[in-house]
Design an enzyme around this catalytic site. Structure first.
Site, PDB file in Angstrom:
ATOM      1  N   GLU A   1      -4.952  -4.492  -1.948  1.00 38.01           N
ATOM      2  CA  GLU A   1      -5.156  -5.798  -1.327  1.00 38.01           C
ATOM      3  C   GLU A   1      -6.024  -6.733  -2.163  1.00 38.01           C
ATOM      4  O   GLU A   1      -6.140  -7.924  -1.837  1.00 38.01           O
ATOM      5  CB  GLU A   1      -5.816  -5.623   0.051  1.00 38.01           C
ATOM      6  CG  GLU A   1      -4.950  -4.873   1.051  1.00 38.01           C
ATOM      7  CD  GLU A   1      -5.189  -3.363   1.052  1.00 38.01           C
ATOM      8  OE1 GLU A   1      -4.877  -2.711   2.056  1.00 38.01           O
ATOM      9  OE2 GLU A   1      -5.674  -2.836   0.021  1.00 38.01           O
TER      10      GLU A   1
ATOM     11  N   TRP B   1     -22.247  11.985   9.358  1.00 34.00           N
ATOM     12  CA  TRP B   1     -21.238  11.877   8.304  1.00 34.00           C
ATOM     13  C   TRP B   1     -21.544  12.838   7.168  1.00 34.00           C
ATOM     14  O   TRP B   1     -22.689  12.992   6.748  1.00 34.00           O
ATOM     15  CB  TRP B   1     -21.202  10.453   7.735  1.00 34.00           C
ATOM     16  CG  TRP B   1     -20.504   9.474   8.623  1.00 34.00           C
ATOM     17  CD1 TRP B   1     -19.922   9.719   9.824  1.00 34.00           C
ATOM     18  CD2 TRP B   1     -20.330   8.075   8.373  1.00 34.00           C
ATOM     19  NE1 TRP B   1     -19.385   8.569  10.345  1.00 34.00           N
ATOM     20  CE2 TRP B   1     -19.623   7.538   9.478  1.00 34.00           C
ATOM     21  CE3 TRP B   1     -20.690   7.225   7.337  1.00 34.00           C
ATOM     22  CZ2 TRP B   1     -19.276   6.193   9.554  1.00 34.00           C
ATOM     23  CZ3 TRP B   1     -20.350   5.881   7.410  1.00 34.00           C
ATOM     24  CH2 TRP B   1     -19.646   5.379   8.515  1.00 34.00           C
TER      25      TRP B   1
ATOM     26  N   THR C   1       0.852  -1.187   0.000  1.00 33.33           N
ATOM     27  CA  THR C   1       0.000   0.000   0.000  1.00 33.33           C
ATOM     28  C   THR C   1       0.885   1.233   0.000  1.00 33.33           C
ATOM     29  O   THR C   1       2.074   1.164   0.314  1.00 33.33           O
ATOM     30  CB  THR C   1      -0.913   0.020   1.224  1.00 33.33           C
ATOM     31  OG1 THR C   1      -0.105   0.124   2.415  1.00 33.33           O
ATOM     32  CG2 THR C   1      -1.766  -1.246   1.305  1.00 33.33           C
TER      33      THR C   1
ATOM     34  N   LYS D   1     -16.733  13.725   9.945  1.00 35.86           N
ATOM     35  CA  LYS D   1     -17.640  13.417  11.044  1.00 35.86           C
ATOM     36  C   LYS D   1     -17.947  14.709  11.795  1.00 35.86           C
ATOM     37  O   LYS D   1     -17.133  15.213  12.556  1.00 35.86           O
ATOM     38  CB  LYS D   1     -17.016  12.373  11.962  1.00 35.86           C
ATOM     39  CG  LYS D   1     -16.604  11.088  11.225  1.00 35.86           C
ATOM     40  CD  LYS D   1     -15.807  10.158  12.097  1.00 35.86           C
ATOM     41  CE  LYS D   1     -15.345   8.945  11.301  1.00 35.86           C
ATOM     42  NZ  LYS D   1     -14.305   9.280  10.312  1.00 35.86           N
TER      43      LYS D   1
END
Length: 546
Positions: free
Chosen positions: A330, A446, A176, A441
């Site tokens: 991934e 959200w 990553t 947040k």
């Protein structure tokens, strides 16, 4: 009956037999043009593998690459896994410190690097603990230093057949980009990548919105634009070889050179992050080739970040067919594509059409995907309720290399937690509304930074925008918009707010989503994979609301 192993070697042998006379071209900006064929490159990969063996590379040894999109990188994609070793493409955009960490953590035995990176290799060489063999790709410009050149390695080898491998043999590893903590390592077996290649090839060949009917009657051209150091180049070097398409490798990314190649080589398909698409559309040379591009109508698959509606519209006006794909490091990477069902009726309204077009899409075969709550229960398919995307697929990495803690965090109940927040629609299509780490947040609720970015981007003066959450004493976080204006355009903070207010009045977003501040900049920081680096922006503007 003896088990039939699914390996990349089986795909490569098929490509050589069936598509051997199809061209593979290396056409870099500096003009070291090479026009080869799959059959010729097949033999060269056999010789390359044997040459690597003679240097001391054997099964399970890790071979790192530091290269652009070159024909040698293409060869390494087949030769290294083919001999039973493990290919490890390195993201050349990462900081030297991260590269040293990744190479040492992976335990790479060999490093194959393009001559452009010779100064970088010399800088990090003293810190690499496991690398014993260095090989340079001179790309026709002459080698720098004393390391053996890859063409000499190829010439030293014999065209010995690849060995029979178990499909459970590890073929590649990748890391990553390290946007949150140290980079994490993922690995993929031959079986995983073979199934990924076959499923991707199927969808690119037959899926509505991706299939090119004319390519069943003629050899079509794919341009490898997405960097090959980024998640297997999204698997396309293998996928389009299996499909029998001609491939063009453009070397180092140069927007002017790429638009020329699209027009002159009649490219039918390519892929990249939104930033790359934007750079092509704004390249100084683009107007010279736009008519040819409109004639060819290349499909441009956008991944790595959300495709803004306005960018999709601009691309379509310029002759591209914009499409969307989604995946992660991934997941090898492809999980979804923005294709359409055969019986699906596309919206006639332009805004609704582009809303469907820029959604994250539908899963490809063998991908089980759910938008779930924190207990891994599916959220309602109402297009409103947010949840995290969790997946199962044959090509999801089983774990993070040497990191049991991160593995426990990301793998739960047999599902991989992507960290992407999305909404789910009744037809199974999904739309990512944010990364879990990027969602804002505010007061316990959200706010989707991606949705705000999409709306701000519709302002005629806005070229690019990033929306971030900035600490706020009362609300925890509040949205701040960071904007680049188009050349010669003008806009004020209030202009942007007034523009967004129209969407509030229309009921598209609530009023409390309006940014507390709009900041104008000349450039936005990018990650090593070409995405806007919000981590840097959050640090840079953490005091913007104090």
């Amino acid at each position: 009956m003896e088990r039939y192993n699914l390996t990349l070697n089986k795909i490569w042998e098929y490509v050589k037999e069936i598509n051997g006379d199809v061209e593979v071209a290396h056409l870099p900006p500096h003009g070291n043009n090479i026009r080869s064929t799959y059959a010729r490159e097949y033999e060269r990969t056999l010789r390359l593998a044997d040459g690597l063996r003679r240097l001391g590379i054997g099964p399970r040894d890790k071979v790192a690459t530091m290269d652009w999109n070159t024909i040698w990188h293409f060869d390494l994609y087949w030769a290294v896994p083919g001999m039973g070793a493990i290919l490890h493409p390195l993201n050349v955009r990462l900081a030297p410190e991260d590269l040293v960490y990744i190479i040492n953590h992976a335990g790479d035995k060999a490093l194959v690097y393009h001559r452009d990176f010779a100064p970088l290799v010399e800088k990090i060489r003293p810190h690499l603990k496991t690398v014993q063999i260095y090989i340079q790709i001179s790309d026709g410009a002459g080698a720098v230093g004393k390391d053996p050149e890859i063409e000499d390695v190829i010439k030293s080898g014999e065209p010995r057949p690849f060995p029979d491998l178990s499909e459970d043999t590890i073929a590649t590893i990748g890391y990553t980009s390290g946007t949150t903590g140290k980079p994490k390592g993922a690995y993929f077996t031959h079986r995983a990548l073979t199934l990924h290649t076959m499923s991707s090839a199927l969808m690119f060949s037959v899926a509505r919105g991706f299939a090119r009917p004319e390519c069943a009657e003629e050899v079509c051209t794919f341009l490898q634009l997405v960097p090959m150091f980024h998640v297997h180049g999204w698997g396309t070097p293998w996928t389009f070889a299996l499909m029998g398409w001609r491939q063009v490798y453009p070397g180092r990314f140069d927007p002017n050179h790429v638009v020329k190649l699209i027009a002159e080589e009649r490219v039918k398909s390519l892929a990249g992050v939104p930033t790359m698409l934007y750079m092509l559309l704004t390249a100084p040379e683009f107007p010279k080739y736009v008519n040819k591009i409109r004639e060819v109508k290349p499909i441009f698959v956008v991944g790595g970040a959300a495709l803004p509606k306005e960018l999709a519209k601009r691309a379509a006006e310029a002759g591209f067919i914009p499409r969307v794909g989604y995946g992660l490091t991934e997941t090898a990477p492809v999980l979804t594509l923005g294709y359409f069902r055969p019986t699906e009726k596309l919206p006639q309204d332009v805004e609704e059409y582009y809303s469907v077009l820029t959604a994250t899409g539908l899963p490809i075969p063998f991908v089980d995907l759910v938008v779930a709550d924190e207990n891994l229960n599916p959220v309602p398919r109402d297009g409103k309720t947010m949840g995290e995307i969790i997946v199962k697929a044959p090509w999801v990495t089983p774990e993070y290399l040497g990191d049991p803690e991160k593995t426990r965090e990301s793998f739960r109940g047999g599902w991989f937690r992507t960290g992407d927040v999305a909404v789910w629609y009744p037809d199974g299509r999904l739309r990512i509304v944010d990364r879990a780490k990027d969602v804002i947040k505010s007061g316990g609720e959200w706010i989707s930074s991606l949705q705000l970015e999409d709306l701000i981007a519709t302002h005629p003066a806005v070229a690019q925008v990033a929306v971030i959450g900035v600490p706020h004493e009362k609300w925890g976080e509040r949205p701040v918009a960071v904007v680049i204006l188009k050349p010669g355009a003008a806009a004020t903070e209030q202009d942007i707010i007034n523009h967004l207010q129209k969407f509030v009045d229309a009921g598209k977003i609530p009023k409390w989503w309006l940014p507390d501040k709009v900041i104008f900049v000349n450039q936005l920081p990018l990650t090593g994979t070409g995405k806007i680096d919000k981590k840097v922006l959050r640090e840079q503007f953490k005091n913007a609301l104090k």
